[in-house]
Design an enzyme around this catalytic site. Structure first.
Site, PDB file in Angstrom:
ATOM      1  CG  HIS A 469      -1.863  -1.181   1.261  1.00 52.62           C
ATOM      2  ND1 HIS A 469      -2.343  -1.735   2.422  1.00 52.62           N
ATOM      3  CD2 HIS A 469      -2.382  -1.936   0.257  1.00 52.62           C
ATOM      4  CE1 HIS A 469      -3.122  -2.770   2.135  1.00 52.62           C
ATOM      5  NE2 HIS A 469      -3.162  -2.912   0.830  1.00 52.62           N
TER       6      HIS A 469
HETATM    7  C1  LIG Z   1       0.277  -7.412  -4.832  1.00 54.27           C
HETATM    8  C2  LIG Z   1      -0.701  -6.351  -4.423  1.00 54.27           C
HETATM    9  C3  LIG Z   1      -1.792  -6.706  -3.608  1.00 54.27           C
HETATM   10  C4  LIG Z   1      -2.703  -5.726  -3.219  1.00 54.27           C
HETATM   11  N1  LIG Z   1      -3.847  -6.108  -2.558  1.00 54.27           N
HETATM   12  C5  LIG Z   1      -4.835  -5.203  -2.368  1.00 54.27           C
HETATM   13  C6  LIG Z   1      -6.123  -5.604  -1.906  1.00 54.27           C
HETATM   14  O1  LIG Z   1      -6.385  -6.772  -1.671  1.00 54.27           O
HETATM   15  N2  LIG Z   1      -7.075  -4.639  -1.749  1.00 54.27           N
HETATM   16  C7  LIG Z   1      -6.832  -3.341  -2.010  1.00 54.27           C
HETATM   17  O2  LIG Z   1      -7.715  -2.511  -1.804  1.00 54.27           O
HETATM   18  N3  LIG Z   1      -5.621  -2.928  -2.451  1.00 54.27           N
HETATM   19  C8  LIG Z   1      -4.641  -3.828  -2.683  1.00 54.27           C
HETATM   20  N4  LIG Z   1      -3.460  -3.436  -3.223  1.00 54.27           N
HETATM   21  C9  LIG Z   1      -3.217  -1.998  -3.433  1.00 54.27           C
HETATM   22  C10 LIG Z   1      -4.010  -1.382  -4.585  1.00 54.27           C
HETATM   23  O3  LIG Z   1      -4.221  -2.306  -5.619  1.00 54.27           O
HETATM   24  C11 LIG Z   1      -3.247  -0.148  -5.089  1.00 54.27           C
HETATM   25  O4  LIG Z   1      -3.038   0.748  -4.014  1.00 54.27           O
HETATM   26  C12 LIG Z   1      -4.005   0.615  -6.162  1.00 54.27           C
HETATM   27  O5  LIG Z   1      -4.343  -0.247  -7.228  1.00 54.27           O
HETATM   28  C13 LIG Z   1      -3.131   1.768  -6.669  1.00 54.27           C
HETATM   29  O6  LIG Z   1      -3.842   2.507  -7.619  1.00 54.27           O
HETATM   30  P1  LIG Z   1      -3.157   3.711  -8.414  1.00 54.27           P
HETATM   31  O7  LIG Z   1      -4.199   4.222  -9.347  1.00 54.27           O
HETATM   32  O8  LIG Z   1      -2.531   4.639  -7.465  1.00 54.27           O
HETATM   33  O9  LIG Z   1      -1.953   3.047  -9.217  1.00 54.27           O
HETATM   34  P2  LIG Z   1      -1.904   1.766 -10.139  1.00 54.27           P
HETATM   35  O10 LIG Z   1      -3.198   1.026 -10.061  1.00 54.27           O
HETATM   36  O11 LIG Z   1      -0.685   1.023  -9.791  1.00 54.27           O
HETATM   37  O12 LIG Z   1      -1.824   2.346 -11.611  1.00 54.27           O
HETATM   38  C14 LIG Z   1      -0.756   3.042 -12.161  1.00 54.27           C
HETATM   39  C15 LIG Z   1      -0.781   2.773 -13.653  1.00 54.27           C
HETATM   40  O13 LIG Z   1       0.074   3.700 -14.317  1.00 54.27           O
HETATM   41  C16 LIG Z   1       0.790   3.019 -15.330  1.00 54.27           C
HETATM   42  N5  LIG Z   1       2.003   3.790 -15.596  1.00 54.27           N
HETATM   43  C17 LIG Z   1       3.055   3.992 -14.773  1.00 54.27           C
HETATM   44  N6  LIG Z   1       3.968   4.784 -15.364  1.00 54.27           N
HETATM   45  C18 LIG Z   1       3.481   5.110 -16.579  1.00 54.27           C
HETATM   46  C19 LIG Z   1       3.963   5.906 -17.650  1.00 54.27           C
HETATM   47  N7  LIG Z   1       5.146   6.536 -17.575  1.00 54.27           N
HETATM   48  N8  LIG Z   1       3.216   6.007 -18.774  1.00 54.27           N
HETATM   49  C20 LIG Z   1       2.007   5.375 -18.866  1.00 54.27           C
HETATM   50  N9  LIG Z   1       1.506   4.601 -17.873  1.00 54.27           N
HETATM   51  C21 LIG Z   1       2.227   4.479 -16.739  1.00 54.27           C
HETATM   52  C22 LIG Z   1       1.043   1.654 -14.726  1.00 54.27           C
HETATM   53  O14 LIG Z   1       1.366   0.693 -15.698  1.00 54.27           O
HETATM   54  C23 LIG Z   1      -0.278   1.388 -14.019  1.00 54.27           C
HETATM   55  O15 LIG Z   1      -1.205   0.758 -14.870  1.00 54.27           O
HETATM   56  C24 LIG Z   1      -2.519  -4.376  -3.619  1.00 54.27           C
HETATM   57  C25 LIG Z   1      -1.436  -4.031  -4.429  1.00 54.27           C
HETATM   58  C26 LIG Z   1      -0.533  -4.998  -4.848  1.00 54.27           C
HETATM   59  C27 LIG Z   1       0.601  -4.610  -5.726  1.00 54.27           C
END
Ligand SMILES: Cc1cc2nc3c(=O)[nH]c(=O)nc-3n(C[C@H](O)[C@H](O)[C@H](O)COP(=O)(O)OP(=O)(O)OC[C@H]3O[C@@H](n4cnc5c(N)ncnc54)[C@H](O)[C@@H]3O)c2cc1C
Length: 532
Positions: A469
């Site tokens: 997280h």
């Molecule tokens: C193994 C794991 C288990 C987890 N389990 C849970 C759970 O059970 N329940 C829960 O609520 N949360 C869980 N989480 C946490 C939750 O999934 C994340 O906090 C959340 O998905 C993050 O969302 P975000 O939009 O911040 O980033 P992300 O969902 O990580 O999205 C970022 C996106 O940006 C893209 N990106 C990055 N750089 C670039 C670039 N330069 N150009 C274009 N695209 C780019 C990436 O490829 C990615 O698709 C877990 C996370 C992980 C890794």
């Protein structure tokens, strides 16, 4: 191909998918969603057990590593992050959780007007399609499907029995009026399949909504500024840099590691640090990449000879083969597992405003992010500290956009976090030592020798890890270290916002997928309202 849009959303993860889908509901604007990974439609992603198997791999996963952590005996901590439409929601454990009311009220008290629990609840509800919980806390008909576990695993009942024996309350809805207690988690699934943010928000409209252009395998290298205004993004196409222009706004949703990285690559960040790495500073914003917070997590592991638990034994593999048939026929059973099927929230101090610890009860032995496999069957129980005081950083390792950022989560930088974890360890032990569970163990894998508080401290330093997280690296706020204001606008610039896990000013008490989706939903309204 068009290269001018009203809005460009960088990163199609949990927040980016929700944001791009909501923004493009208005046919009068054009939206581009740029995602470095693929489209997130593979069978592997849809099938819960297969999706979780991506965590230890590089498949659809950025698979970062932290720098050595001094308070964790110098270990590097593995940091999986989803790389595909859906972002980390394509490989997460699907636990549906929002955090505690007091977390959001704290954000509001810090000056983030519009982010109290009562302010954000409508966005959680708008995003949600809860299959079975229908009351003032839950939504129906939203894009994100939330359901009860379909594994039917007998260990759910054993977990609940152990909770009662330990004198702890049972909770049937961790996202309702009260968070405290132990129970079985709801999951982001529909009909036993993973319901990623892409599946919820983007797949149904991809190719059907004329004003939304979804570009996968498109990695943004930097944001282009004209004066103090963000006007475009540079991508690579066929080996050549190419500019996409945004007429109104660019929204950065690349996640807690890569949103600050992209700001810094664009010259936005601590001017001295940028110069030292060879990047020309364009806008001095010292908070970029600071304030990294994550929930430090310890995992207990025990052997239990039961094929209701995952294990790589001949009997376990035979069970999985038959469960695969069941999954094909019914979309039920072991293949729908989210690993962390049960858990809950515990309070160490009776007067704390919210539970300090979250437990994840896993139907298999987890060690080193499943990079170390066990032939034996068994179970694990995670305990994580929900509001650590330690803070870390994300910095540039080099000016090359293809290089991973330098990630220093700073686990246990604040020694108080280690002491809190000692309490969390003891609380969790109470549940695990309850007769319904402990009579099943044939071996305690990691903690058999742990007797004293010093033993606990030592094992924590040896084994504490991430529970995935990371957040806070482009923190929202009103002070000089804030990166975005409460409208999510990058301070001091025009036409640029951040909307993803990086804006969390302080940790929330729970998993972070649903909060990131809520942020995407709310960001869409903030942007829409700014136009009218
Ligand atoms: C193994 C794991 C288990 C987890 N389990 C849970 C759970 O059970 N329940 C829960 O609520 N949360 C869980 N989480 C946490 C939750 O999934 C994340 O906090 C959340 O998905 C993050 O969302 P975000 O939009 O911040 O980033 P992300 O969902 O990580 O999205 C970022 C996106 O940006 C893209 N990106 C990055 N750089 C670039 C670039 N330069 N150009 C274009 N695209 C780019 C990436 O490829 C990615 O698709 C877990 C996370 C992980 C890794």
């Amino acid at each position: 191909m068009t290269s001018d849009f009203d809005y460009i959303v960088i990163g199609g993860g949990s927040s980016g998918c929700a944001l791009a889908a909501r923004l493009s509901e208005d046919p009068a604007v054009t939206v581009a969603l740029l995602e470095a990974g693929g489209d997130g439609t593979d069978f592997v992603i849809r099938t819960p057990l297969a999706g979780l198997a991506m965590i230890p791999t590089r498949l659809n996963n950025w698979a970062f590593e932290s720098v050595p952590q001094p308070a964790l005996n110098g270990r590097r901590i593995y940091q999986p992050r989803g790389r595909s439409l859906g972002g980390s929601s394509i490989l997460n454990a699907m636990v549906y959780m929002r955090g505690h009311r007091s977390d959001y009220d704290r954000w509001a008290a810090l000056g983030n007007t519009g982010w109290s629990f009562d302010d954000v609840l409508p966005y959680f509800k708008r995003s949600e399609d809860n299959e079975s919980l229908h009351d003032e806390y839950h939504g129906r008909g939203g894009p994100l499907s939330v359901a009860h576990s379909r594994t039917g695993n007998p260990f759910h009942a054993i977990w609940l029995e152990a909770a009662k024996e330990a004198g702890l309350p049972i909770n049937v809805d961790f996202n309702g009026a009260e968070q405290e207690g132990l129970g079985v988690y709801q999951v982001t699934q529909r009909n036993g399949e993973r319901w990623s943010a892409a599946r919820a928000y983007i797949h149904p409209i991809m190719g059907h909504r004329a004003n939304l252009s979804v570009r996968t395998h498109t990695r943004v290298r930097r944001i282009v500024l004209e004066g103090q205004r963000a006007t475009g993004v540079e991508i690579m196409q066929d080996g050549e840099p190419r500019l996409l222009r945004a007429r109104r706004e660019i929204i950065l949703s690349a996640g807690a590691m890569q949103s600050p990285q992209l700001l810094m690559l664009s010259g936005i960040g601590d001017a001295r640090m940028l110069s030292s790495i060879g990047i020309k500073p364009v806008h001095d914003l010292p908070g970029v990449g600071r304030n990294l917070h994550d929930h430090p997590d310890f995992i207990f592991g025990v052997r239990v000879p039961s094929t209701d638990l995952l294990g790589f034994s001949p009997a376990g593999i035979a069970r999985l083969v038959s469960e695969s048939g069941r999954y094909r026929r019914e979309r039920r059973g072991m293949v729908t597992t989210n690993f962390a099927e049960c858990g809950g929230f515990l309070r160490a101090l009776p007067d704390s405003p919210a539970p300090e610890f979250q437990l994840h009860f896993v139907v298999g032995i987890v060690e080193d992010h499943a990079r170390k496999l066990h032939a034996h069957h068994g179970l694990s129980c995670h305990v994580c500290l929900l509001r650590p005081r330690s803070r870390g950083t994300v910095e540039l390792a080099s000016p090359n956009p293809d290089d991973a950022p330098r990630i220093d989560p700073g686990y246990f930088n604040d020694p108080g976090d280690l002491e809190q974890m000692v309490l969390g360890y003891k609380l969790t032990r109470r549940v695990l030592d309850a007769p319904s569970l402990s009579r099943l163990y044939t071996r305690d894998l990691f903690t058999a020798h742990v007797k004293t508080d010093d033993d606990i401290r030592a094992i924590l330093r040896e084994r504490v890890d991430t529970v995935y997280h990371p957040a806070g690296t482009c923190a929202m706020g009103i002070d000089e270290m804030a990166v975005v204001d409460p409208q999510l606008r990058v301070r001091g610039l025009e036409g640029l916002r951040v909307a993803d896990a990086s804006i969390l000013p302080t940790p929330i008490g729970g998993n972070t997928n649903a909060p990131c989706i809520m942020i995407g939903e709310k960001a869409a309204d903030l942007i829409r309202n700014a136009r009218h």
